[in-house]
Design an enzyme around this catalytic site. Structure first.
Site, PDB file in Angstrom:
ATOM      1  N   TYR A 209      -2.079  -0.849  10.974  1.00 30.20           N
ATOM      2  CA  TYR A 209      -2.230  -1.169   9.544  1.00 30.20           C
ATOM      3  C   TYR A 209      -1.009  -0.699   8.748  1.00 30.20           C
ATOM      4  O   TYR A 209      -0.444  -1.461   7.959  1.00 30.20           O
ATOM      5  CB  TYR A 209      -3.503  -0.526   8.986  1.00 30.20           C
ATOM      6  CG  TYR A 209      -3.639  -0.719   7.492  1.00 30.20           C
ATOM      7  CD1 TYR A 209      -4.031  -1.940   6.966  1.00 30.20           C
ATOM      8  CD2 TYR A 209      -3.350   0.327   6.604  1.00 30.20           C
ATOM      9  CE1 TYR A 209      -4.128  -2.140   5.595  1.00 30.20           C
ATOM     10  CE2 TYR A 209      -3.455   0.147   5.231  1.00 30.20           C
ATOM     11  CZ  TYR A 209      -3.851  -1.083   4.730  1.00 30.20           C
ATOM     12  OH  TYR A 209      -3.943  -1.284   3.370  1.00 30.20           O
TER      13      TYR A 209
ATOM     14  N   SER B 226       0.862  -1.196   0.000  1.00 32.36           N
ATOM     15  CA  SER B 226       0.000   0.000   0.000  1.00 32.36           C
ATOM     16  C   SER B 226       0.886   1.229   0.000  1.00 32.36           C
ATOM     17  O   SER B 226       2.046   1.165   0.429  1.00 32.36           O
ATOM     18  CB  SER B 226      -0.860   0.018   1.271  1.00 32.36           C
ATOM     19  OG  SER B 226      -1.541   1.240   1.396  1.00 32.36           O
TER      20      SER B 226
HETATM   21  N1  LIG Z   1      -8.899   0.057  -0.582  1.00 32.51           N
HETATM   22  C1  LIG Z   1      -7.796   0.761  -0.388  1.00 32.51           C
HETATM   23  O1  LIG Z   1      -7.827   2.006  -0.287  1.00 32.51           O
HETATM   24  C2  LIG Z   1      -6.453   0.057  -0.306  1.00 32.51           C
HETATM   25  C3  LIG Z   1      -5.297   0.824  -0.489  1.00 32.51           C
HETATM   26  C4  LIG Z   1      -4.055   0.190  -0.415  1.00 32.51           C
HETATM   27  C5  LIG Z   1      -3.972  -1.180  -0.174  1.00 32.51           C
HETATM   28  N2  LIG Z   1      -5.119  -1.889   0.004  1.00 32.51           N
HETATM   29  C6  LIG Z   1      -4.986  -3.338   0.255  1.00 32.51           C
HETATM   30  O2  LIG Z   1      -5.661  -4.036  -0.763  1.00 32.51           O
HETATM   31  C7  LIG Z   1      -6.001  -5.338  -0.296  1.00 32.51           C
HETATM   32  C8  LIG Z   1      -7.436  -5.642  -0.671  1.00 32.51           C
HETATM   33  O3  LIG Z   1      -8.298  -4.776   0.040  1.00 32.51           O
HETATM   34  P1  LIG Z   1      -9.573  -4.087  -0.627  1.00 32.51           P
HETATM   35  O4  LIG Z   1      -9.356  -2.644  -0.594  1.00 32.51           O
HETATM   36  O5  LIG Z   1      -9.877  -4.743  -1.904  1.00 32.51           O
HETATM   37  O6  LIG Z   1     -10.670  -4.391   0.498  1.00 32.51           O
HETATM   38  P2  LIG Z   1     -11.931  -5.348   0.537  1.00 32.51           P
HETATM   39  O7  LIG Z   1     -12.885  -5.036  -0.549  1.00 32.51           O
HETATM   40  O8  LIG Z   1     -12.402  -5.248   1.963  1.00 32.51           O
HETATM   41  O9  LIG Z   1     -11.339  -6.811   0.268  1.00 32.51           O
HETATM   42  C9  LIG Z   1     -10.674  -7.546   1.263  1.00 32.51           C
HETATM   43  C10 LIG Z   1     -10.606  -9.003   0.849  1.00 32.51           C
HETATM   44  O10 LIG Z   1      -9.856  -9.720   1.854  1.00 32.51           O
HETATM   45  C11 LIG Z   1     -10.662 -10.800   2.331  1.00 32.51           C
HETATM   46  N3  LIG Z   1     -10.434 -11.080   3.743  1.00 32.51           N
HETATM   47  C12 LIG Z   1     -10.597 -10.253   4.798  1.00 32.51           C
HETATM   48  N4  LIG Z   1     -10.351 -10.911   5.942  1.00 32.51           N
HETATM   49  C13 LIG Z   1     -10.016 -12.184   5.595  1.00 32.51           C
HETATM   50  C14 LIG Z   1      -9.644 -13.339   6.323  1.00 32.51           C
HETATM   51  N5  LIG Z   1      -9.562 -13.329   7.654  1.00 32.51           N
HETATM   52  N6  LIG Z   1      -9.387 -14.485   5.631  1.00 32.51           N
HETATM   53  C15 LIG Z   1      -9.484 -14.506   4.284  1.00 32.51           C
HETATM   54  N7  LIG Z   1      -9.816 -13.445   3.537  1.00 32.51           N
HETATM   55  C16 LIG Z   1     -10.075 -12.292   4.185  1.00 32.51           C
HETATM   56  C17 LIG Z   1     -12.095 -10.339   2.126  1.00 32.51           C
HETATM   57  O11 LIG Z   1     -12.939 -11.471   2.122  1.00 32.51           O
HETATM   58  P3  LIG Z   1     -14.219 -11.606   3.095  1.00 32.51           P
HETATM   59  O12 LIG Z   1     -15.242 -10.628   2.585  1.00 32.51           O
HETATM   60  O13 LIG Z   1     -14.621 -13.022   2.951  1.00 32.51           O
HETATM   61  O14 LIG Z   1     -13.749 -11.255   4.485  1.00 32.51           O
HETATM   62  C18 LIG Z   1     -11.989  -9.642   0.782  1.00 32.51           C
HETATM   63  O15 LIG Z   1     -12.012 -10.609  -0.241  1.00 32.51           O
HETATM   64  C19 LIG Z   1      -5.727  -5.330   1.209  1.00 32.51           C
HETATM   65  O16 LIG Z   1      -4.485  -5.968   1.456  1.00 32.51           O
HETATM   66  C20 LIG Z   1      -5.630  -3.846   1.531  1.00 32.51           C
HETATM   67  O17 LIG Z   1      -4.814  -3.617   2.659  1.00 32.51           O
HETATM   68  C21 LIG Z   1      -6.352  -1.311  -0.075  1.00 32.51           C
END
Ligand SMILES: NC(=O)c1ccc[n+]([C@@H]2O[C@H](COP(=O)([O-])OP(=O)(O)OC[C@H]3O[C@@H](n4cnc5c(N)ncnc54)[C@H](OP(=O)(O)O)[C@@H]3O)[C@@H](O)[C@H]2O)c1
Length: 268
Positions: A158, A145
């Site tokens: 985080y 990130s």
């Molecule tokens: N959105 C942003 O602004 C942003 C920016 C930089 C980096 N990121 C990173 O991008 C990645 C994806 O996040 P996102 O933004 O796409 O958020 P998201 O829509 O909340 O997706 C998170 C994913 O991780 C899964 N997950 C969460 N807890 C889990 C667990 N205990 N075991 C297995 N799977 C789990 C969720 O599945 P369930 O629904 O089944 O829990 C979902 O598929 C993360 O690593 C986040 O830190 C996000």
């Protein structure tokens, strides 16, 4: 439907039920990969159905809590049970926990952030990378990130977890430079997913501010992964500038800037 031997390469994507992970899986599907996709809840089954419709690949959903060692081992066993080598691995599952470290956040949430973002990433890499290195072939993507580049006031655990992922990815990349396996770290900025809601950050400036489209982030990530690039500041130009600027701005100032964006109530 489960995966079976086809001529298509196989990609494994964690956190693929929504957001960036779903779009990464869609990129793999569109580019001819079969998939093993994982998430904690039942949404992974619907995601698999959608991906099959989109591109016609074989998609195996695995429902596992990756914040536990058992969940990680379940996923690795499901991958092994396909009998197929892993051509691409996207370790993407992650979550945040916003709020004041003293008095505002729940320790259990923060330890889950560490278990998922840090522990499961290391554990899965330990289980799945050796096979790729043995074959001298494969592409690995770690979802880091922009948060990795700055101290995270009001999201301290985080940001620290993503600094770990970033450093870990870069260390492993160097170790594997002559192995035939490439390692790329994905550094998105604020992206329009369920992340901010789940991290209890909807009332913050960053939670309410402009965000990148997860599809665009995944497209940039896939392109960089296929080129074997070191890292990719995916999404908007603003994110690319912030990642570049992060190299020269002192940590003290970055923590202040982060505070303005992530302090509870800052978006009101
Ligand atoms: N959105 C942003 O602004 C942003 C920016 C930089 C980096 N990121 C990173 O991008 C990645 C994806 O996040 P996102 O933004 O796409 O958020 P998201 O829509 O909340 O997706 C998170 C994913 O991780 C899964 N997950 C969460 N807890 C889990 C667990 N205990 N075991 C297995 N799977 C789990 C969720 O599945 P369930 O629904 O089944 O829990 C979902 O598929 C993360 O690593 C986040 O830190 C996000």
């Amino acid at each position: 439907m489960t995966t079976s031997s086809t001529d298509r390469p196989l990609a494994v994507v964690t956190g693929a039920s929504s957001g960036i992970g779903y779009e990464l899986a869609a990129q793999f599907a569109e580019h001819g990969y079969d998939l093993v996709i994982a998430a904690e809840d039942d949404g992974i089954t619907a995601a698999a159905e959608q991906l099959r419709r989109d591109g016609g690949p074989l998609v195996q959903p695995v429902r596992a809590d990756l914040a536990t060692a058992e969940g990680v081992e379940e996923l690795a066993a499901a991958v092994a049970a396909t009998g197929r080598p892993v051509d691409a691995l996207a370790l993407n599952a992650g979550r945040g926990a916003g709020g004041s470290f003293v008095g505002g956040t729940d320790l259990r949430d923060e330890l889950t952030v560490i278990d998922l973002n840090v522990r499961s990433t290391v554990h899965l890499a330990k289980l799945l990378l050796p096979g790729m290195v043995r074959r001298r072939q494969g592409r690995v993507l770690f979802t880091s990130s922009i948060a990795a580049t700055m101290p995270g006031a009001y999201q301290a655990v985080y940001n620290a977890s993503k600094s770990f992922v970033q450093s870990f990815a870069e260390g492993v990349r160097n170790e594997l430079k002559d192995s035939g396996v490439t390692v790329t770290s994905l550094m998105p900025g604020p992206t329009d997913t369920e992340f901010f809601d789940r991290a209890d950050m909807e009332d913050t400036r960053v939670g309410q501010g402009p965000k990148d489209d997860p599809r665009k982030v995944a497209e940039d990530a896939f392109e960089a992964l296929m080129k074997g690039e070191h890292k990719v500041a995916a999404g908007s130009l603003v994110n690319k500038i912030q990642v570049a600027a992060g190299k020269i701005i002192p940590d003290r100032l970055k923590a202040e800037q982060h505070r303005k964006m992530a302090e509870p109530g800052s978006g009101d």
